[in-house]
Design an enzyme around this catalytic site. Structure first.
Site, PDB file in Angstrom:
ATOM      1  N   ALA A  16      -2.544  -4.301  -2.300  1.00 19.39           N
ATOM      2  CA  ALA A  16      -2.846  -4.407  -0.866  1.00 19.39           C
ATOM      3  C   ALA A  16      -4.301  -4.031  -0.624  1.00 19.39           C
ATOM      4  CB  ALA A  16      -1.932  -3.470  -0.087  1.00 19.39           C
ATOM      5  N   CYS A  23      10.258   1.340   2.313  1.00 21.47           N
ATOM      6  CA  CYS A  23      11.268   0.312   2.635  1.00 21.47           C
ATOM      7  C   CYS A  23      12.674   0.882   2.649  1.00 21.47           C
ATOM      8  CB  CYS A  23      11.236  -0.823   1.607  1.00 21.47           C
ATOM      9  SG  CYS A  23       9.644  -1.610   1.494  1.00 21.47           S
ATOM     10  N   TRP A  51       0.815  -1.215   0.000  1.00 21.36           N
ATOM     11  CA  TRP A  51       0.000   0.000   0.000  1.00 21.36           C
ATOM     12  C   TRP A  51       0.847   1.263   0.000  1.00 21.36           C
ATOM     13  CZ3 TRP A  51       1.818   2.453   4.161  1.00 21.36           C
ATOM     14  CH2 TRP A  51       2.321   1.667   5.196  1.00 21.36           C
ATOM     15  N   ASN A  52       2.154   1.174   0.289  1.00 23.46           N
ATOM     16  CA  ASN A  52       2.903   2.424   0.502  1.00 23.46           C
ATOM     17  C   ASN A  52       3.193   3.195  -0.793  1.00 23.46           C
ATOM     18  OD1 ASN A  52       4.835   0.582  -0.300  1.00 23.46           O
ATOM     19  ND2 ASN A  52       6.384   1.269   1.148  1.00 23.46           N
ATOM     20  N   LYS A  54      -2.371  -8.260  -7.519  1.00 24.27           N
ATOM     21  CA  LYS A  54      -3.170  -8.203  -6.289  1.00 24.27           C
ATOM     22  C   LYS A  54      -2.625  -7.055  -5.431  1.00 24.27           C
ATOM     23  CE  LYS A  54      -2.857  -9.670  -2.382  1.00 24.27           C
ATOM     24  NZ  LYS A  54      -3.208  -8.327  -1.846  1.00 24.27           N
ATOM     25  N   GLU A  77      12.109  -2.448  11.309  1.00 25.58           N
ATOM     26  CA  GLU A  77      11.635  -1.275  10.567  1.00 25.58           C
ATOM     27  C   GLU A  77      10.489  -0.642  11.349  1.00 25.58           C
ATOM     28  OE1 GLU A  77      11.257  -1.307   5.772  1.00 25.58           O
ATOM     29  OE2 GLU A  77      10.316  -2.943   6.801  1.00 25.58           O
ATOM     30  N   GLU A  81      11.148  -8.107  -3.023  1.00 26.89           N
ATOM     31  CA  GLU A  81      11.693  -6.849  -2.511  1.00 26.89           C
ATOM     32  C   GLU A  81      11.105  -6.692  -1.118  1.00 26.89           C
ATOM     33  OE1 GLU A  81      11.555  -3.489  -1.105  1.00 26.89           O
ATOM     34  OE2 GLU A  81      10.577  -2.669  -2.902  1.00 26.89           O
ATOM     35  N   LEU A  82      11.934  -6.967  -0.105  1.00 27.63           N
ATOM     36  CA  LEU A  82      11.418  -7.139   1.263  1.00 27.63           C
ATOM     37  C   LEU A  82      11.856  -5.992   2.182  1.00 27.63           C
ATOM     38  CD1 LEU A  82      12.054 -10.994   1.338  1.00 27.63           C
ATOM     39  CD2 LEU A  82      10.020  -9.753   0.571  1.00 27.63           C
ATOM     40  N   GLY A 140       7.037  -6.368  -0.040  1.00 26.92           N
ATOM     41  CA  GLY A 140       6.373  -6.376   1.263  1.00 26.92           C
ATOM     42  C   GLY A 140       7.312  -6.893   2.329  1.00 26.92           C
ATOM     43  N   SER A 141       6.741  -7.507   3.358  1.00 28.15           N
ATOM     44  CA  SER A 141       7.552  -7.896   4.513  1.00 28.15           C
ATOM     45  C   SER A 141       8.394  -9.145   4.236  1.00 28.15           C
ATOM     46  CB  SER A 141       6.644  -8.165   5.717  1.00 28.15           C
ATOM     47  OG  SER A 141       5.928  -9.370   5.500  1.00 28.15           O
TER      48      SER A 141
HETATM   49  C1  SIN Z   1       9.633   0.888  -1.331  1.00 24.13           C
HETATM   50  O1  SIN Z   1       9.249   1.376  -0.291  1.00 24.13           O
HETATM   51  O2  SIN Z   1       9.859  -0.304  -1.413  1.00 24.13           O
HETATM   52  C2  SIN Z   1       9.856   1.708  -2.571  1.00 24.13           C
HETATM   53  C3  SIN Z   1      10.529   2.967  -2.386  1.00 24.13           C
HETATM   54  C4  SIN Z   1      11.101   3.557  -3.659  1.00 24.13           C
HETATM   55  O3  SIN Z   1      10.828   3.085  -4.769  1.00 24.13           O
HETATM   56  O4  SIN Z   1      11.864   4.498  -3.537  1.00 24.13           O
END
Ligand code: SIN
Length: 463
Positions: free
Chosen positions: A163, A271, A137-138, A161, A366, A237-238, A215-216
């Site tokens: 979030a 992230c 969702w971020n 899919k 995190e 990508e965690l 995600g996580s």
């Molecule tokens: C992320 O939070 O995984 C992506 C951040 C970004 O693309 O800079």
């Protein structure tokens, strides 16, 4: 409409708590149908020319920019990112589509010399097959397009899919792909309040040849295990736990501005946001004072107001984690030079913590919130050791004007991405991804396209 299709779930604004949409709540049956349609569409899509796919992606890019203000408002409304920042995300998201529209035409093969006069060795690339993409969702737009655009460019079909907190942006992008002329079922979106049933269908289906997830680490490990029986290609990508090293030769004013840009974008829910800031002792006092003043000046408010810099956290669970981390730090002896407490609703006041020690929760996980923990270091070796002392390896940052140190430290940091005097290194043409428990695979640039291609070898005898 069947009974199953009429099920919906309420989507609430994190800013007001009000219901903003009712979203189709899909399950096992819809997932099976989507997989079937994706497999069928792949048979035609894979045979289209790269020029055809590139043309559609280019139109998709143009439509994203045409509707950028509307998409930015959707993002702000559904997950609380300030609308001016959300507009930046839409442009960042669109840049992946533009870049892969161009790169689709450059999937070159090769001819390998043989030791035998009569042999010809040809290497080509083919799409891996239907893809299941699971996004957070971020970044409701950008995390989708950096999977979707290379997959479609390569000739794969995609089931996305999003979030459960941010489905509206994904649905809007699917509509734009259709408007651009994207053939039916090449890009489908499946929305669900509980993704487990849908994901189990996708992971068990041997015809879905690739899973890509942001995600996580916990969920990433589960998906990697679920992908094993059908040997799907996997990109993960965690989580991250990004350190920021501020050396004593830094331009302190610029370093403060950079830490704000890195830590407080998306209210710290990124992230690659720095999670722990190490400042060399000679400049620690000045840096702390200037960072505190800058954080105090951040404007917290309604994400739909163009002047807002910090919006709410995405949900109650997110807020609870930030509160737990800050309370733990304060109880163990840290001090908040600004902030330190929740605001109204899902808001958390931007916070700077000093006196932070490695045993505190903020130093172990995190936080995913607007909290900047500061630590002081003396030597370069000590800073590098502390930066690497984590199971994560997504992004790390440093600020120095010493060229030797810049290379020395960058080379020793065990991370997939290094921001050297650069707080926001992410861009469509560069590789994004981590090492260690931050996952594997890369998104962006030619590396991102390879994730959706199989290499095929043709050996031929000429007589
Ligand atoms: C992320 O939070 O995984 C992506 C951040 C970004 O693309 O800079």
């Amino acid at each position: 409409m069947t009974a199953i299709q009429s099920l919906t779930f309420d989507l609430r604004s994190p800013s007001t708590g009000l219901v903003i949409a009712q979203v189709s709540d899909q399950g096992v049956q819809e997932a099976q149908d989507a997989a079937e349609r994706s497999v069928t569409a792949f048979q035609t899509w894979r045979r289209t020319t790269a020029y055809f796919r590139a043309g559609l992606l280019r139109k998709f890019f143009d439509l994203m920019l045409r509707d950028e203000a509307e998409i930015a408002r959707l993002i702000a409304t559904e997950m609380g990112k300030p609308v001016s920042e959300a507009l930046g995300e839409v442009r960042y998201a669109a840049a992946f589509i533009e870049w892969y529209a161009e790169e689709a035409k450059r999937v070159f093969g090769s001819v390998v010399p043989s030791q035998h006069a009569g042999k010809r060795l040809l290497v080509t690339h083919e799409p891996v097959g239907p893809v299941y993409a699971v996004t957070p969702w971020n970044f409701p737009a950008a995390m989708a397009t950096r999977k979707l655009a290379p997959a479609l460019a390569a000739g794969c079909t995609v089931i996305l899919k999003p979030a459960e907190q941010s489905p509206l942006t994904a649905l809007k992008m699917r509509d734009l792909w259709t408007e651009a002329g994207g053939p039916a079922d090449t890009f489908q979106v499946i929305t669900a309040s509980d993704p487990i049933g849908v994901t189990q269908v996708m992971m068990a289906d041997a015809r879905i040849r690739k899973v890509t997830f942001t995600g996580s680490t916990e969920v990433g490990r589960l998906l990697a295990a679920q992908a094993a029986p059908t040997l799907k290609r996997v990109s993960l990508e965690l989580g991250g736990h990004a350190p920021y090293l501020i050396f004593e030769d830094a331009d302190i004013g610029q370093a403060v501005a950079d830490v704000i840009a890195c830590k407080f974008r998306n209210a710290g829910q990124t992230c690659v946001c720095t999670n722990r800031i190490y400042v060399q002792r000679a400049v620690a006092e000045e840096f702390t004072a200037r960072l505190t003043a800058a954080v105090q000046a951040l404007k917290v408010g309604d994400p739909l107001d163009a002047s807002t810099q910090i919006g709410p956290l995405v949900d109650a669970q997110g807020l609870e984690k930030v509160q737990r981390h800050v309370t733990d730090a304060l109880e163990r002896g840290a001090q908040a030079t600004t902030g330190g407490a929740a605001g109204e609703g899902l808001y958390f006041t931007p916070t700077v913590l000093t006196g932070v020690t490695p045993d505190m929760l903020v130093m172990q996980e995190e936080t995913f919130g607007p909290v900047a923990p500061l630590l002081v270091f003396d030597t370069e070796e000590e800073a590098v050791q502390a930066a690497n002392d984590t199971e994560y390896g997504l992004a790390a940052y440093l600020w120095t004007r010493d060229l030797d140190r810049a290379f020395r430290v960058s080379e020793q940091l065990e991370y997939g991405i290094i921001g050297l005097n650069d707080p926001v290194p992410s861009t469509a043409q560069a590789p994004f991804g981590g090492v260690k428990q931050s996952g594997y695979g890369r998104e962006g640039g030619p590396w991102g396209l390879q994730e959706y291609l199989n290499t095929k070898y043709l050996s031929m005898t000429v007589r």
